[in-house]
Design a protein around this motif. Structure first.
Motif, PDB file in Angstrom:
ATOM      1  N   GLU A  35     -51.083  33.797  26.611  1.00 15.58           N
ATOM      2  CA  GLU A  35     -52.577  33.079  26.255  1.00 15.58           C
ATOM      3  C   GLU A  35     -53.098  33.681  25.165  1.00 15.58           C
ATOM      4  O   GLU A  35     -53.508  32.724  24.367  1.00 15.58           O
ATOM      5  CB  GLU A  35     -53.248  33.598  27.339  1.00 15.58           C
ATOM      6  CG  GLU A  35     -52.848  32.735  28.905  1.00 15.58           C
ATOM      7  CD  GLU A  35     -53.817  33.342  30.136  1.00 15.58           C
ATOM      8  OE1 GLU A  35     -54.854  33.905  29.796  1.00 15.58           O
ATOM      9  OE2 GLU A  35     -53.246  33.241  31.316  1.00 15.58           O
ATOM     10  N   ALA A  36     -53.134  35.133  24.927  1.00 11.45           N
ATOM     11  CA  ALA A  36     -53.637  35.313  23.714  1.00 11.45           C
ATOM     12  C   ALA A  36     -52.754  34.879  22.496  1.00 11.45           C
ATOM     13  O   ALA A  36     -53.712  34.646  21.290  1.00 11.45           O
ATOM     14  CB  ALA A  36     -53.740  37.046  23.730  1.00 11.45           C
ATOM     15  N   SER A  37     -51.826  34.941  22.371  1.00 10.22           N
ATOM     16  CA  SER A  37     -50.782  34.477  21.388  1.00 10.22           C
ATOM     17  C   SER A  37     -51.107  32.870  20.970  1.00 10.22           C
ATOM     18  O   SER A  37     -51.316  32.356  19.867  1.00 10.22           O
ATOM     19  CB  SER A  37     -49.542  34.838  21.642  1.00 10.22           C
ATOM     20  OG  SER A  37     -49.034  35.912  21.564  1.00 10.22           O
ATOM     21  N   ASP A  38     -51.193  32.274  22.216  1.00 13.04           N
ATOM     22  CA  ASP A  38     -51.640  30.824  22.065  1.00 13.04           C
ATOM     23  C   ASP A  38     -53.079  30.686  21.544  1.00 13.04           C
ATOM     24  O   ASP A  38     -53.206  29.684  20.875  1.00 13.04           O
ATOM     25  CB  ASP A  38     -51.436  30.038  23.447  1.00 13.04           C
ATOM     26  CG  ASP A  38     -50.267  29.827  23.981  1.00 13.04           C
ATOM     27  OD1 ASP A  38     -49.159  30.028  23.111  1.00 13.04           O
ATOM     28  OD2 ASP A  38     -49.932  29.839  25.061  1.00 13.04           O
ATOM     29  N   ALA A  39     -54.062  31.286  21.959  1.00 13.28           N
ATOM     30  CA  ALA A  39     -55.422  31.236  21.276  1.00 13.28           C
ATOM     31  C   ALA A  39     -55.364  31.678  19.933  1.00 13.28           C
ATOM     32  O   ALA A  39     -55.940  31.003  19.182  1.00 13.28           O
ATOM     33  CB  ALA A  39     -56.182  32.231  22.456  1.00 13.28           C
ATOM     34  N   MET A  40     -54.699  32.624  19.614  1.00 11.80           N
ATOM     35  CA  MET A  40     -54.568  33.165  18.134  1.00 11.80           C
ATOM     36  C   MET A  40     -53.811  32.017  17.276  1.00 11.80           C
ATOM     37  O   MET A  40     -54.484  31.672  16.307  1.00 11.80           O
ATOM     38  CB  MET A  40     -53.991  34.549  18.018  1.00 11.80           C
ATOM     39  CG  MET A  40     -54.816  35.628  18.375  1.00 11.80           C
ATOM     40  SD  MET A  40     -53.923  37.029  17.940  1.00 11.80           S
ATOM     41  CE  MET A  40     -54.180  37.042  16.215  1.00 11.80           C
ATOM     42  N   ARG A  65     -53.874  28.920  17.934  1.00  8.65           N
ATOM     43  CA  ARG A  65     -54.661  27.646  17.833  1.00  8.65           C
ATOM     44  C   ARG A  65     -55.845  27.959  16.606  1.00  8.65           C
ATOM     45  O   ARG A  65     -56.033  27.192  15.788  1.00  8.65           O
ATOM     46  CB  ARG A  65     -55.547  27.479  19.026  1.00  8.65           C
ATOM     47  CG  ARG A  65     -54.434  26.640  20.204  1.00  8.65           C
ATOM     48  CD  ARG A  65     -55.287  26.060  21.266  1.00  8.65           C
ATOM     49  NE  ARG A  65     -55.826  27.184  22.040  1.00  8.65           N
ATOM     50  CZ  ARG A  65     -55.516  27.817  22.965  1.00  8.65           C
ATOM     51  NH1 ARG A  65     -53.940  27.421  23.439  1.00  8.65           N
ATOM     52  NH2 ARG A  65     -55.942  28.679  23.770  1.00  8.65           N
ATOM     53  N   GLU A  66     -56.295  29.186  16.903  1.00  8.30           N
ATOM     54  CA  GLU A  66     -57.439  29.753  15.981  1.00  8.30           C
ATOM     55  C   GLU A  66     -57.001  29.821  14.554  1.00  8.30           C
ATOM     56  O   GLU A  66     -57.686  29.099  13.592  1.00  8.30           O
ATOM     57  CB  GLU A  66     -57.884  31.159  16.374  1.00  8.30           C
ATOM     58  CG  GLU A  66     -59.069  31.818  15.295  1.00  8.30           C
ATOM     59  CD  GLU A  66     -60.423  30.827  15.433  1.00  8.30           C
ATOM     60  OE1 GLU A  66     -61.198  30.953  14.642  1.00  8.30           O
ATOM     61  OE2 GLU A  66     -60.704  30.165  16.389  1.00  8.30           O
ATOM     62  N   VAL A  67     -55.689  30.401  14.186  1.00  9.12           N
ATOM     63  CA  VAL A  67     -55.231  30.244  12.970  1.00  9.12           C
ATOM     64  C   VAL A  67     -54.860  28.854  12.347  1.00  9.12           C
ATOM     65  O   VAL A  67     -55.407  28.618  11.254  1.00  9.12           O
ATOM     66  CB  VAL A  67     -54.067  31.015  12.905  1.00  9.12           C
ATOM     67  CG1 VAL A  67     -52.922  30.732  11.582  1.00  9.12           C
ATOM     68  CG2 VAL A  67     -54.119  32.436  13.108  1.00  9.12           C
ATOM     69  N   ASN A  68     -54.337  27.817  13.183  1.00 12.67           N
ATOM     70  CA  ASN A  68     -54.389  26.452  12.797  1.00 12.67           C
ATOM     71  C   ASN A  68     -55.575  25.897  12.341  1.00 12.67           C
ATOM     72  O   ASN A  68     -55.724  25.168  11.426  1.00 12.67           O
ATOM     73  CB  ASN A  68     -53.420  25.804  13.899  1.00 12.67           C
ATOM     74  CG  ASN A  68     -52.053  25.987  13.826  1.00 12.67           C
ATOM     75  OD1 ASN A  68     -51.475  26.633  12.917  1.00 12.67           O
ATOM     76  ND2 ASN A  68     -51.332  26.111  15.205  1.00 12.67           N
ATOM     77  N   LYS A 128     -59.364  24.294   8.243  1.00 13.98           N
ATOM     78  CA  LYS A 128     -60.502  24.251   7.495  1.00 13.98           C
ATOM     79  C   LYS A 128     -60.522  24.671   6.029  1.00 13.98           C
ATOM     80  O   LYS A 128     -61.021  24.096   4.967  1.00 13.98           O
ATOM     81  CB  LYS A 128     -61.581  25.287   8.153  1.00 13.98           C
ATOM     82  CG  LYS A 128     -62.055  24.756   9.509  1.00 13.98           C
ATOM     83  CD  LYS A 128     -62.909  25.821  10.166  1.00 13.98           C
ATOM     84  CE  LYS A 128     -63.545  25.328  11.565  1.00 13.98           C
ATOM     85  NZ  LYS A 128     -64.065  26.268  12.429  1.00 13.98           N
ATOM     86  N   THR A 129     -59.391  25.573   5.892  1.00 12.75           N
ATOM     87  CA  THR A 129     -59.404  26.195   4.529  1.00 12.75           C
ATOM     88  C   THR A 129     -58.605  25.170   3.603  1.00 12.75           C
ATOM     89  O   THR A 129     -58.908  25.002   2.586  1.00 12.75           O
ATOM     90  CB  THR A 129     -58.418  27.271   4.484  1.00 12.75           C
ATOM     91  OG1 THR A 129     -59.083  28.197   5.374  1.00 12.75           O
ATOM     92  CG2 THR A 129     -58.000  27.975   3.177  1.00 12.75           C
ATOM     93  N   ARG A 130     -57.670  24.335   4.339  1.00 12.07           N
ATOM     94  CA  ARG A 130     -56.920  23.158   3.393  1.00 12.07           C
ATOM     95  C   ARG A 130     -58.345  21.971   3.065  1.00 12.07           C
ATOM     96  O   ARG A 130     -58.223  21.863   1.948  1.00 12.07           O
ATOM     97  CB  ARG A 130     -56.173  22.321   4.332  1.00 12.07           C
ATOM     98  CG  ARG A 130     -54.798  23.283   4.251  1.00 12.07           C
ATOM     99  CD  ARG A 130     -53.691  22.711   5.116  1.00 12.07           C
ATOM    100  NE  ARG A 130     -52.615  23.181   5.058  1.00 12.07           N
ATOM    101  CZ  ARG A 130     -51.677  23.141   5.886  1.00 12.07           C
ATOM    102  NH1 ARG A 130     -51.575  22.488   6.946  1.00 12.07           N
ATOM    103  NH2 ARG A 130     -50.315  24.127   5.856  1.00 12.07           N
TER     104      ARG A 130
END
Length: 139
Positions: free
Chosen positions: A66-71, A73-76, A81-83
């Protein structure tokens, strides 16, 4: 190995202990032995611990997932946003570059015009000087 209370009492009375004391000591010894864990008790505990460990490992793996999936999603989201920010900055840079290019062209055109005016005026002065010298030399 079962506890033989009668043998215990007879062994202690034979060595000089009073029977009431030997009986009390035998009762305490029997109670303590009854409270000791059996092999089956230990095996049951081990099985329980193994089941708990398996459950905890599964729960831990689920939480990590779950934490990996959340991270992820957050990174994506941050990448998107950065793009978008980069695209905005690139657009602003292109606009600024176009404005600067226009300003440079206008500046060079103004300098070129002034140079042409100066060249024409210098040519006129030189021609006038030559005409004056011709007139002066003719006399």
């Amino acid at each position: 190995m079962p506890f033989d209370k009668g043998k215990f009492v007879s062994d202690f009375t034979a060595s000089g202990m009073e029977e009431a004391q030997a009986e009390l000591l035998a009762k305490n010894q029997a109670d303590m032995l009854n409270e000791l864990a059996s092999k089956q008790d230990i095996a049951d505990l081990q099985n329980g611990f193994q089941a708990d460990q398996t459950d905890l490992r599964q729960e831990f793996d689920d939480k990590i997932s779950e934490a990996s999936d959340a991270m992820r999603r957050e990174v994506n989201e941050q990448v998107q946003k950065t793009r978008l920010l980069i695209d905005d900055v690139q657009g602003d840079a292109r606009k600024t570059e176009a404005r600067l290019e226009g300003a440079l062209k206008q500046g060079f055109a103004a300098v070129n015009h002034r140079f042409n005016v100066l060249a024409a005026s210098n040519t006129a002065v030189i021609v006038m000087v030559m005409v004056l010298m011709y007139l002066l030399m003719r006399r």
